[in-house]
Design a protein around this motif. Sequence first.
Motif, PDB file in Angstrom:
ATOM      1  N   CYS A   1       0.838  -1.213   0.000  1.00 37.69           N
ATOM      2  CA  CYS A   1       0.000   0.000   0.000  1.00 37.69           C
ATOM      3  C   CYS A   1       0.865   1.252   0.000  1.00 37.69           C
ATOM      4  CB  CYS A   1      -0.925  -0.012   1.213  1.00 37.69           C
ATOM      5  SG  CYS A   1      -2.022  -1.443   1.298  1.00 37.69           S
ATOM      6  N   VAL A   2       1.937   1.241   0.783  1.00 37.54           N
ATOM      7  CA  VAL A   2       2.863   2.376   0.830  1.00 37.54           C
ATOM      8  C   VAL A   2       3.508   2.580  -0.535  1.00 37.54           C
ATOM      9  CG1 VAL A   2       5.107   3.105   1.750  1.00 37.54           C
ATOM     10  CG2 VAL A   2       3.318   2.310   3.307  1.00 37.54           C
ATOM     11  N   SER A   3       3.931   1.497  -1.180  1.00 36.61           N
ATOM     12  CA  SER A   3       4.536   1.603  -2.514  1.00 36.61           C
ATOM     13  C   SER A   3       3.560   2.220  -3.506  1.00 36.61           C
ATOM     14  CB  SER A   3       4.977   0.214  -2.999  1.00 36.61           C
ATOM     15  OG  SER A   3       5.966  -0.327  -2.153  1.00 36.61           O
ATOM     16  N   TYR A   4       2.307   1.819  -3.424  1.00 38.47           N
ATOM     17  CA  TYR A   4       1.256   2.359  -4.300  1.00 38.47           C
ATOM     18  C   TYR A   4       1.111   3.872  -4.089  1.00 38.47           C
ATOM     19  CZ  TYR A   4      -3.426   2.856  -6.383  1.00 38.47           C
ATOM     20  OH  TYR A   4      -4.508   3.234  -7.136  1.00 38.47           O
ATOM     21  N   LEU A   5       1.141   4.316  -2.830  1.00 39.41           N
ATOM     22  CA  LEU A   5       1.038   5.752  -2.513  1.00 39.41           C
ATOM     23  C   LEU A   5       2.281   6.514  -2.951  1.00 39.41           C
ATOM     24  CD1 LEU A   5      -1.238   7.333  -0.891  1.00 39.41           C
ATOM     25  CD2 LEU A   5      -1.446   4.836  -0.907  1.00 39.41           C
ATOM     26  N   MET A   6       3.447   5.877  -2.864  1.00 42.75           N
ATOM     27  CA  MET A   6       4.691   6.533  -3.275  1.00 42.75           C
ATOM     28  C   MET A   6       4.651   6.887  -4.761  1.00 42.75           C
ATOM     29  SD  MET A   6       7.301   4.057  -1.194  1.00 42.75           S
ATOM     30  CE  MET A   6       8.856   4.705  -1.845  1.00 42.75           C
ATOM     31  N   GLU A   7       4.051   6.032  -5.553  1.00 44.15           N
ATOM     32  CA  GLU A   7       3.939   6.301  -6.986  1.00 44.15           C
ATOM     33  C   GLU A   7       2.966   7.447  -7.261  1.00 44.15           C
ATOM     34  OE1 GLU A   7       4.724   5.983 -11.014  1.00 44.15           O
ATOM     35  OE2 GLU A   7       5.777   5.003  -9.342  1.00 44.15           O
ATOM     36  N   LEU A   8       1.914   7.536  -6.443  1.00 46.35           N
ATOM     37  CA  LEU A   8       0.887   8.563  -6.659  1.00 46.35           C
ATOM     38  C   LEU A   8       1.272   9.929  -6.109  1.00 46.35           C
ATOM     39  CD1 LEU A   8      -2.435   6.647  -5.826  1.00 46.35           C
ATOM     40  CD2 LEU A   8      -1.480   7.165  -8.082  1.00 46.35           C
ATOM     41  N   TYR A   9       2.003   9.957  -4.966  1.00 45.56           N
ATOM     42  CA  TYR A   9       2.270  11.224  -4.271  1.00 45.56           C
ATOM     43  C   TYR A   9       3.761  11.389  -3.959  1.00 45.56           C
ATOM     44  CZ  TYR A   9      -2.775  10.931  -3.340  1.00 45.56           C
ATOM     45  OH  TYR A   9      -4.136  10.824  -3.449  1.00 45.56           O
ATOM     46  N   PRO A  10       4.620  11.402  -4.950  1.00 46.08           N
ATOM     47  CA  PRO A  10       6.067  11.481  -4.657  1.00 46.08           C
ATOM     48  C   PRO A  10       6.476  12.782  -3.962  1.00 46.08           C
ATOM     49  CG  PRO A  10       5.652  11.828  -7.002  1.00 46.08           C
ATOM     50  CD  PRO A  10       4.355  11.372  -6.395  1.00 46.08           C
ATOM     51  N   HIS A  11       5.709  13.862  -4.137  1.00 49.55           N
ATOM     52  CA  HIS A  11       6.087  15.150  -3.554  1.00 49.55           C
ATOM     53  C   HIS A  11       5.500  15.363  -2.157  1.00 49.55           C
ATOM     54  CE1 HIS A  11       7.798  16.115  -7.395  1.00 49.55           C
ATOM     55  NE2 HIS A  11       6.629  15.995  -8.014  1.00 49.55           N
ATOM     56  N   LYS A  12       4.702  14.423  -1.695  1.00 44.38           N
ATOM     57  CA  LYS A  12       4.100  14.550  -0.371  1.00 44.38           C
ATOM     58  C   LYS A  12       4.617  13.516   0.629  1.00 44.38           C
ATOM     59  CE  LYS A  12      -0.158  16.835  -1.815  1.00 44.38           C
ATOM     60  NZ  LYS A  12      -1.643  16.896  -1.660  1.00 44.38           N
ATOM     61  N   ILE A  13       5.539  12.698   0.179  1.00 42.78           N
ATOM     62  CA  ILE A  13       6.095  11.654   1.043  1.00 42.78           C
ATOM     63  C   ILE A  13       7.590  11.895   1.204  1.00 42.78           C
ATOM     64  CG2 ILE A  13       6.453   9.174   1.345  1.00 42.78           C
ATOM     65  CD1 ILE A  13       3.955   8.781  -0.478  1.00 42.78           C
ATOM     66  N   ALA A  14       8.014  12.173   2.432  1.00 51.30           N
ATOM     67  CA  ALA A  14       9.433  12.447   2.694  1.00 51.30           C
ATOM     68  C   ALA A  14      10.246  11.160   2.723  1.00 51.30           C
ATOM     69  CB  ALA A  14       9.577  13.185   4.024  1.00 51.30           C
ATOM     70  N   LYS A  15       9.725  10.153   3.404  1.00 49.75           N
ATOM     71  CA  LYS A  15      10.421   8.872   3.552  1.00 49.75           C
ATOM     72  C   LYS A  15       9.391   7.757   3.649  1.00 49.75           C
ATOM     73  CE  LYS A  15      14.162  11.119   6.094  1.00 49.75           C
ATOM     74  NZ  LYS A  15      14.663  11.475   7.437  1.00 49.75           N
ATOM     75  N   ALA A  16       9.818   6.547   3.300  1.00 54.73           N
ATOM     76  CA  ALA A  16       8.949   5.372   3.417  1.00 54.73           C
ATOM     77  C   ALA A  16       9.680   4.311   4.232  1.00 54.73           C
ATOM     78  CB  ALA A  16       8.591   4.828   2.040  1.00 54.73           C
ATOM     79  N   VAL A  17       8.988   3.772   5.221  1.00 58.42           N
ATOM     80  CA  VAL A  17       9.567   2.753   6.102  1.00 58.42           C
ATOM     81  C   VAL A  17       8.790   1.453   5.909  1.00 58.42           C
ATOM     82  CG1 VAL A  17      10.165   2.136   8.466  1.00 58.42           C
ATOM     83  CG2 VAL A  17      10.150   4.555   7.772  1.00 58.42           C
ATOM     84  N   PHE A  18       9.509   0.392   5.587  1.00 58.96           N
ATOM     85  CA  PHE A  18       8.904  -0.921   5.386  1.00 58.96           C
ATOM     86  C   PHE A  18       9.215  -1.774   6.620  1.00 58.96           C
ATOM     87  CE2 PHE A  18       9.361   0.980   1.293  1.00 58.96           C
ATOM     88  CZ  PHE A  18       8.273   0.531   0.541  1.00 58.96           C
ATOM     89  N   LEU A  19       8.187  -2.086   7.368  1.00 62.29           N
ATOM     90  CA  LEU A  19       8.331  -2.806   8.640  1.00 62.29           C
ATOM     91  C   LEU A  19       7.864  -4.252   8.465  1.00 62.29           C
ATOM     92  CD1 LEU A  19       8.783  -2.860  11.736  1.00 62.29           C
ATOM     93  CD2 LEU A  19       6.458  -1.969  11.994  1.00 62.29           C
ATOM     94  N   ALA A  20       8.827  -5.172   8.353  1.00 59.11           N
ATOM     95  CA  ALA A  20       8.482  -6.579   8.078  1.00 59.11           C
ATOM     96  C   ALA A  20       7.434  -6.632   6.981  1.00 59.11           C
ATOM     97  CB  ALA A  20       7.971  -7.254   9.347  1.00 59.11           C
ATOM     98  N   ALA A  21       7.699  -5.893   5.903  1.00 58.63           N
ATOM     99  CA  ALA A  21       6.666  -5.592   4.911  1.00 58.63           C
ATOM    100  C   ALA A  21       7.078  -6.021   3.512  1.00 58.63           C
ATOM    101  CB  ALA A  21       6.373  -4.090   4.918  1.00 58.63           C
ATOM    102  N   ALA A  22       6.071  -6.054   2.638  1.00 56.50           N
ATOM    103  CA  ALA A  22       6.305  -6.299   1.222  1.00 56.50           C
ATOM    104  C   ALA A  22       6.915  -5.052   0.597  1.00 56.50           C
ATOM    105  CB  ALA A  22       4.988  -6.642   0.536  1.00 56.50           C
ATOM    106  N   MET A  23       8.149  -5.164   0.126  1.00 54.19           N
ATOM    107  CA  MET A  23       8.816  -4.061  -0.568  1.00 54.19           C
ATOM    108  C   MET A  23       8.982  -4.508  -2.015  1.00 54.19           C
ATOM    109  SD  MET A  23      12.243  -1.947   0.530  1.00 54.19           S
ATOM    110  CE  MET A  23      13.331  -3.373   0.380  1.00 54.19           C
ATOM    111  N   LEU A  24       8.024  -4.126  -2.845  1.00 54.01           N
ATOM    112  CA  LEU A  24       7.894  -4.689  -4.184  1.00 54.01           C
ATOM    113  C   LEU A  24       8.676  -3.896  -5.223  1.00 54.01           C
ATOM    114  CD1 LEU A  24       4.045  -5.404  -4.092  1.00 54.01           C
ATOM    115  CD2 LEU A  24       5.929  -6.872  -3.342  1.00 54.01           C
TER     116      LEU A  24
END
Length: 421
Positions: free
Chosen positions: A251-274
Motif C-alpha cells: 500500500c505504501v509503494s502504491y502511494l509513493m507512486e501517486l504522491y512522490p512530492h508529499k512523502i518524505a520517507k517510506a519505512v517498510f516494517l516486516a513488509a512487502a517491498m515490491l
Amino acid sequence: MGNSLACFSPKIAARSSDSTSPAHRDASPPRPSSSASSTARRAASALPGSTSNKKNKKKMETAASASASAAEAGELCRDALIREQAIAAVMLLKQYQSGGGNENGDSLRLFSRSTSTSALFPSVSGKSGVKQSVPRSSTSRRRSCSDVPLPPLPQVLADEALEADGVETNRFVLVHGGGYGAWCWYKTIALLRQGGFKVDAVDLMGSGIRLTDTNNVNSMAEYVKPLTDIIDKLGDGEKVILVGHDFGGACVSYLMELYPHKIAKAVFLAAAMLKNGQSFLDMFSLQEGPSDLMRQAQIFLYGNGKDQPPTAIELDKARLEDLLFNQSPAKDVALASVSMRPIPFAPILEKLTLSDANYGSIRRFYIETHEDYAIPASLQEAMIKSNPPEKVFHLKGCDHSPFFTKPQALHRFLTEISKIS
C-alpha cells in the motif's frame, strides 16, 4: 570420677555442678583443654545476652526487613501491571463503543497525550524511592536474551524530549498489514506523540472498525481510499513519513507512486517491498518454498460463490499466535484475536506500476524482524537484496508484530529515521 567428667564439655560440667557437694564446688576446677575452651566460647556466644548473638540477631532483622521490602515492591509491581492491563482494556473498549475516529468513522480515535503512556506504561516506586519498571507482559512465553530491559518510559521520554524538533517532517502515517487495523499501532502512537510527532493511523477498507464487507473490495485503489484521503488533505509543501507493515508495504509503494512530492520517507516494517510489476502474491515467489504454517492458517472466502475465484482470505484464529504473535505479550494476542479481519484478495493479486521518477525518488528504509514466521527473515533479506533500501534496521528476537513485541525499539528506529538528513 568427678574429675574425669570435668574434663568433658563445659556444658556438661555446668549442668552437673549444681548437683555436686559444697565441698566439691569450693575446690579449684581443673584447667580445661584448648578445644574445650573453644567450645565454651562458641556456646557462650549463643547465649541471649552475648555480643555475638546480638550481632546475629541484628543481621537477621536486617535481612528480614530487606526481604519484606522486596516482597512489597514485587506486590506493587504486580498491582501496577494489573492496573495497566485494566486501563488499556477500558480505553480500547470506549473507543470501539464510541465509533472511533472522526465524524465519518475513518480512523481509530487515538489516545490523548495526557493519559495514553501513563496508563499503558506505569512505573512504581519501592520504599527506597527507586523507580522500578513494570513488566510489559504477563505471558510466560520465551523471550530473547537480546531483549534487554529498558528504563522506565518517563525517563526515556525525558531523555528524548523534543525529539521531533529539527526533522524534515514531524508527521507519521502508519499503515497496518493484512487483517490488522489501526488498533495494532496503539503503543507506537503513544510513544511517537509523547516525542512531539503527529501521527495518523487509519483502518483501510474492510479493516478494523470499518463495516465495509471485505469481499466487496476489488482493487488496491479502493482498499487504500482512507489513506489517500489523508494525503489529499495535506497542505502545500507538507510531507509525511509513511510506515507500512506486512501488506501495508504494498500500500505504501502504491502511494509513493501517486504522491512522490508529499512523502518524505517510506519505512517498510516486516513488509512487502515490491519492484515494478510485482504483486504481494509475487513476493512469495522469492521464497524457496511456501511456509507450512502460513498455508495451514489461510482460509479462502468465496463471496461470489464457490464456483468463482476467492474474494478474501481469513487467518485461522487458532493459528494466529504461532504465525503472527509468537513473541508478543498475551494481552496483545488477546486484543488481536478479537480484532483481526479478513484480507481482500483482489489487492493481493494486483501488480503495481512503480517508476523511478516517482516511487524511485523517495528514500526507503527497511526494518527487519528476525523471528518472523509470516514473512520470514530470509524472505525479507531477499526483497532487500532485490530492491535495496537506503538503510536496514534489525529487530532481533521479534515476531511479525513488532509494535507489540518491541514497541520501544521500534520507536527508537522510527525516531532515528525521521532525523536522517
